[in-house]
Structures are given as C-alpha cells and as structure tokens.
Motif scaffolding. Structure first.
Motif: not given
Length: 796
Positions: A588-600, A617-627
C-alpha cells in the motif's frame, strides 16, 4: 451450371514474398468462383495450409494440400531471396490422401534439414521418388510445374527432344499414372507454342494433361502488390526487374467457364484438373495426431494413475478424504477428474506433471499459469501454486465438455534454466515426436513502409523518415506523410507473413513423427529447428502444444531463497508462507522496487489508491494496469469505486453477478466472455470463439465478424443505445490486450512471494535481483539505491 474446374497450382503469401493473397482470401475467391476444389501449393512448405483448410471448411470448398518443391541436381539449395530468378527446378506435388500428406511433409522436412541452414532446402528428383514409392506408390499426384519446371526449362533451352527426355525421367521417377503435364497461359506470346509442344509430349507418352493458372493472387487487383513483393524478394527496385515481371495481371484465380474458353485448344485439360482436384480433396482434421502414450505403472491406465497422483497431492494440501475441512475441495477434484476422463485428457495432465516433476527433481523453479490456475487438479499435482477452491475460481473457464480441443497449460520456468527443460522434453519423447513451434513474423506499419518504399525506388533515408513519422494506428493508405502508392501498397501488405521466427517456448508432442503432420525446418538459432506453423495453427490442426516460458522473476526468487538458506540457515518454502498484513502495508506504501509486476511507476501510482489488503486485491492490481482496462476506460471507475466515491453499478443489471467481484467494472478477459453470454445470449461455444478472437494477435477482423451478432443479441435483451455501445467498446478495447483472471492469479502469487522476500530479507532479495539481470523495470543502480534505503549495507 458452373463448368467443372479445380485450381491445382496456387501460391499464397506463405510462399514468402512470392504470393500476394492470404490463404483465407484465396479460399474465399475460389468458393465465389464455384471451383470444384483448390490446391494450396506454396514454395517448399505447408506453411499456410491450416488457415486455408479452416476457411475452406467453413465455405464448403474442397481443399487439396500440396507444395511446389525446388529441386537441386547437386550441392546445396540456394536462398529464394536476393535474386530476381532464384536457381532450382520446380515440381508441384499434391497429396491424394492423409498418407500422401504425411509423405510430402516428411519429404519437405528432409529437404530443409539437408540444406544445413534456414532457407536452403536441398532436394533431388531421386529423393522425391524414394518418398513417393516408400510403402507403395499412389498417394501423390505430381505436376510438371511452371516455367521453372523441368519440361519448360528443357524445352526453352534445347527444344522438344530435350523436354521429352525430361518427361521420361519424371515418368520413371513417379509412374505414368501419377504424373500430369501442366499447361498454363499468362498471355505471353510464347505460351501457346509452349503449351502445344507440352501437350504433344503428354499425348505421345500417355501422360495426363491438366490446365492450371499458376496462381499468385486471388484477384487482378493484387497484381501491383505482387510486383512490389517480387522487388522486395529480389532486394532491388522495381525499375531493375522489368525483364522478370509478368506483363499483366494474369496469375489470378479463374472460374471453370473462363478456363475452358482459354484452353479450348487442348480439350479435356480443364475437366481433368477438376477430376484430380475432387479426387485429392480431404479435410486436414484427418491428419490430426494424438499425444504420445504416457508411461504409467503396471495395473494403471492413464486416468487411474492421474487419479492416484491427484489423490496424493490433494491429501497433502486439503487433508484426507472425508475430513470436514476439505469437503468442498474433494468434491471439486472429483468433478474435475470426471470431466477430464470424459474428454480423454488424462495424458495431457500427466505430460505437464512429468515436466513439473523434472523441474522439482532438478531444483528448477517453475509454476503453471494461465487458465490452469482455475483447476484444483492442477493445484493438487503441484502444477499451479494458488488454491482455486479457496479463491473460488471457476474450473469451466479452464476445461469443459463444450470446449473444442485440449486444455492449455503454460509453465513459467526460471529463465536461466529453461533450456534444460526443453532438452528434457526432447530426450523424454524423442525429437521425432517433439518440436518447437514457429513464430510467424508479419509486416507491421514501419516494416511495410520500409520494404515497399525501397521496392518503389525510394532511398533508405526517405523510407526510414516516413516509417518513423507515421502514427500508430494511422491508416497508411491515407497518411499525409506518405506518397500515395507507398501508403496504399504498405497498407495492403500489413499482416502478410515476412519470415518465420522461433517461438520462445511453444512445443508440441505427437503420437507419431511430428514431421508427418507439419514440416520442420532450421531456425536461425544455431542447432534449433522449428515447425512451419505457429502455435495457433498447431492448435487449430489438433496438435497438442505446451508453452515452456522463461520468467526472470522465478530466477531471481530462486537465487534469493538460496542466499537466505546460505546466509541465515532458513529454508523457505514459498508455497507455505503466510499472508501477512505487513506485506500488504508495504504494498500500500508502493514500496515495490524490484517486486514482480507492481514495480512500474504506473503500478506504484495505483497501489496507494487501491490499497490491496488480500490476495484477491492483488489479482486485480496485476490486471488493472494493462492496455485492455486502460483503453476500455475501466481503471479510474474501479479506483473511484474502491475508494467509495462512486457506486459499484454495472453498465446493465444483467451484468451484476458477473462484475460483482470487480465492483461493476470489467477487468478480466473471462468477464468479457461472460458478458457476451449474459448480455447478448452468446452460447458458451460462441463466447469461447470471442475469447479466442480477443486473445489472438491482430484479432480485429475476427472481432468485427462477431460485432453484428453482439448488437443483435443485446437488442433482444433490451440493451440498446449508449449501454450497448459502452459494452461493445469495452469488448473492443480488450480485443488485443485482454488479460485473463487466471493469469493474474498466477502472477499475483509471485507478487506476494517477491514482496514477502523483499520485506523480510532485503539484502538477499537485492542480491538475487542483481544476479538475475537483465530483467525487470529498474536498473541495477536503482535496485542498489533502494536496498540502501532499506538499511542494506552495499559494498563496492
């Protein structure tokens, strides 16, 4: 009444720069002309036969399968590119039946492999004669070919006597009853004289005489593109090719009545073509293979052994059968095993399990993904890592009695060791029964502009500037920056096959030599060979495929786990780590440098707004930033609903149940399928067709076909106007980029695992990422800087 005629000599754009129409286009035109049959005879391959056969089947057009083979008297074959008139003698071979098809496919394979490298098939008349007679002749019809056929070349070089000797050699090689002398007329002044001489040779030697049109495009309108492609293939501008180009648009499909008028001088040649076409036509489904038999212990069938393995795994994961806590899981497993047994796919699951077991024995990290994540059987076998029973995933999205064809299980493998797994598959099943599939490289806008521009004589600097200036998605035929002819021809050549590449990890397995189903040729990669079909064509033809894909994060995670064991003495089993609030706090803090799929940066901007607190919720997070969701306008409405500033209402009440888990906003490809069922009355089979269209590359044309059906179905259910258009727009947005929920589930497992490692062992995690480079979004310098921010001491 139509005059009987079948076109027995026809090239598609899978003759690679020597044909100017798609196989589907040729089949459609042949059906319109009411031909008795159409043969596809591309150069040295069966590249386009699946697409041709599918369209022909749908149109009720009898399909004939053949190839125009290049014979080399001695030495190695030469590439077909780089010369206006490539060397070699041509011969057309048509398969009479599936046995003839298998022999032709094997002959093509041996020719390509004998050449020693890609693009140099090496084949002699003796080689073809051996394949023709092996196991008994009678399964091929051989045509003497075009202007580069042995008869025509001998006639032009040394006269009728030499042509007669060439015909005698062909009679000796294949037998008089399996041979036909080919006549064609493209309006050249010498065509009539040549055909007279060839007809006399055929009559005097008792050989069949057939008319063809040596077709290279469906309609005359394609002739300008055909000439431009000839220049691309020759690697020189059109101005230098005048002496080699046909004088007019004559090499197109023609109907029986027209051919009968044009060949009235040689009675019976047109009718005989129709007879051969009808006699040689068969459905490509007849060559579809099965899977190799799996080795199972004595006393077991494939199904009983699968049930035994699943029971062992399910007991470990859900507890013994009969325990109250696992009642729902065991009921789901029994249901899935029943479906698998009904469909006869036990062998498929055993093959994938065997590959995963090899990885486990060799300590290679892997995980199944794709729709397999919906299967409790796959979870029990250890193929997938996420529990579909706990996550309430729908098995029917993966496999159901209505599904056409086997299931599709992708296996992600740590990238540094994928070659070991591919080598194991070859060793386990043999190179004669296993093969990697091709990747058909097609023309995109920039490559089309560059090739067409050079063919029309423009300088490399000009065409490079034009290619860079064209906007993505802009119609090339109306692009203001392009000369009109360049734009028009470039638009026509879009999606044409340019050459074959090697798919990153797609493999097929057969219960017979795979080279009898689809030819194999050398790839550019040293020592690698590939089928002549891509994975979609393999699936359509009934070949069972497996995707063994390299994934850098699995490599990094494995290295991290090894470092933790070495440095801390802690053995981590990623399948057993707990769901922790602290991990979700970090996300939730977006402390995700290097974390798979959510580091952009886009994901980092989204995480604090969505605030994932559980695996779903993670399943949605993986799918939502997609074209797909972005183009469909789903991202911001979901975020607003997640934050409680907007009501979670679906576009229409009929979609309430389907979209409940995503707050009324469609995010997943599976939801789009269900929308078609709920909103437009699609059958499950039609929804699966829509799914295939959505997931296929360049699916816009297939989606357009379903559009009328979609709007009509919605109107019958009272969905019209803006609501109908909104639903259609979201479907269209997912056409090329829809992300499956099952993929998101598999990826979310790695999101959580990598985040957990980053939280608890930041030094080992950073070292693992650095060892696995290149991969991921951030540079090594950024990874090191992030590790320092987390208290890691980094030495020079």
């Amino acid at each position: 009444m139509a005059v009987p005629y079948a076109e027995l000599h026809c090239h598609s754009n899978f003759s690679f720069l020597d044909g100017a129409s798609h196989p589907e286009e040729l089949a459609a035109e042949a059906a319109r002309l009411r031909l008795d049959a159409l043969a596809l005879t591309d150069h040295d391959g069966l590249y386009g036969v699946v697409r041709f056969a599918e369209t022909a089947r749908a149109l009720g057009l009898p399909s004939v399968f053949g190839a125009e083979l290049t014979l080399v008297p001695g030495g190695r074959g030469a590439p077909r590119t780089g010369a206006p008139d490539p060397p070699g003698t041509h011969l057309v071979v048509l398969a009479r039946d599936p046995v003839g098809y298998a022999r032709l496919s094997r002959a093509i394979t041996e020719a390509h492999l004998a050449g020693g490298e890609k693009g140099r098939p090496t084949c002699t008349l003796a080689d073809l004669a051996r394949h023709h007679h092996e196991g008994g002749a009678g399964h091929w019809v051989v045509l003497t070919g075009c202007r580069k056929g042995a008869l025509s070349l001998a006639l032009g070089a040394a006269g009728p006597s030499a042509a007669g000797r060439a015909l005698d050699r062909l009679v000796e090689a294949f037998g008089r009853e399996h041979l036909a002398v080919e006549l064609w007329d493209h309006g050249d002044p010498l065509d009539t004289a040549r055909n007279d001489a060839l007809a006399e040779l055929a009559v005097t030697r008792g050989v069949d005489l057939v008319a063809t049109n040596n077709v290279h495009y469906a309609t005359p309108a394609r002739r300008p593109l055909a000439t431009a492609l000839a220049a691309v293939r020759a690697r020189r501008p059109l101005a230098e090719l005048d002496g080699w180009l046909p004088p007019a648009a004559t090499a197109h499909l023609r109907g029986g009545a027209e051919q009968e008028r044009r060949f009235a001088r040689w009675p019976g040649a047109v009718a005989r073509a129709a007879e051969i076409g009808r006699a040689c036509a068969f459905d490509l489904h007849l060559v579809a293979p099965g899977l190799p038999d799996c080795r199972v212990p004595a006393g077991h069938t494939e199904q009983s052994w699968l049930a035994e393995l699943v029971a062992r795994g399910a007991t470990a994961r859900y507890g013994p059968r009969g325990a109250a806590a696992g009642t729902a899981a065991w009921a789901q497993i029994d249901h899935e095993l029943e479906v698998i047994d009904t469909l006869g796919y036990a062998g498929y699951f055993l093959v994938v399990w065997d590959i995963v077991e090899f990885c486990r024995r060799q300590d290679i990290y892997c995980q199944g993904r794709g729709s397999a994540a919906n299967s409790a059987v796959c979870f029990a076998l250890g193929i997938t890592r996420a529990d579909p029973v706990r996550l309430k995933l729908l098995f029917e999205r993966f496999l159901s009695p209505a599904r056409d064809g086997p299931p599709d299980i992708d296996v992600d493998i740590e990238s540094g060791r994928r070659e070991e797994v591919i080598a194991y598959v070859y060793e386990r099943y043999g190179r004669h029964c296993a093969a990697q599939v091709a990747n058909v490289i097609t023309y995109r806008a920039r490559s089309a502009i560059r090739d067409v521009g050079k063919a029309l004589g423009h300088s490399p600097e000009e065409v490079d500037a034009w290619a860079k200036a064209v906007d993505r998605g802009e119609p090339l035929g109306r692009a203001a920056r392009l000369p009109p002819l360049v734009g028009r021809l470039a638009e026509e050549v879009l999606d044409f096959p340019r050459h074959l590449g090697l798919h990153s990890g797609g493999m097929v397995l057969c219960d017979r030599p795979v080279i009898e189903v689809c030819p194999v040729e050398w790839a550019r990669h040293p020592g690698r060979s590939a089928l002549q079909w891509d994975k979609e064509d393999c699936a359509a033809a009934g070949l069972v495929k497996f995707d063994l894909l390299g994934l850098g994060m699995l490599d990094a995670v494995h290295r991290t786990v090894d470092k933790v064991r070495a440095a801390h003495g802690v053995a981590i089993d990623l399948a057993e780590i707990d769901q922790e609030d602290a991990v979700y706090d970090m996300l939730c803090r977006a402390d995700t440098v290097g974390v798979f799929q959510v580091e952009s940066r886009a994901q980092m901007a989204t995480l604090p707004r969505i605030r994932p607190r559980c695996f779903a919720d993670l399943v949605v997070e993986v799918a939502i930033i997609r074209p797909g969701p972005i183009q469909g306008g789903s991202v911001h409405p979901y975020i607003r609903r997640r934050q409680g500033t907007e009501a979670p209402d679906p576009p229409h009440p009929l979609l309430q149940e389907t979209l409940a888990k995503t707050l009324g906003v469609p995010l997943f490809q599976e939801q789009l399928m269900q929308i078609a069922i709920d909103a437009a009355g699609f059958s499950p089979a039609e929804a699966d067709e829509l799914r295939q269209a959505m997931s296929a590359k360049r699916s816009g044309a297939r989606m357009a076909k379903l559009s009328d059906r979609l709007f009509a179905g919605m109107a019958r259910r009272g969905i019209t106007g803006g609501a109908a258009q909104e639903i259609a727009d979201k479907l269209a947005a997912f056409a090329n980029f829809g992300f499956p929920e099952s993929h998101a589930v598999s990826f979310a497992y790695l999101v959580y695992s990598s985040a957990w490692l980053k939280l608890h062992y930041p030094a080992a995690f950073c070292a693992g990422l650095l060892d696995a480079q290149p991969m991921g979004f951030w540079s090594p310098q950024s990874l090191v800087a992030d590790a320092r921010r987390h208290g890691v001491t980094v030495h020079r």
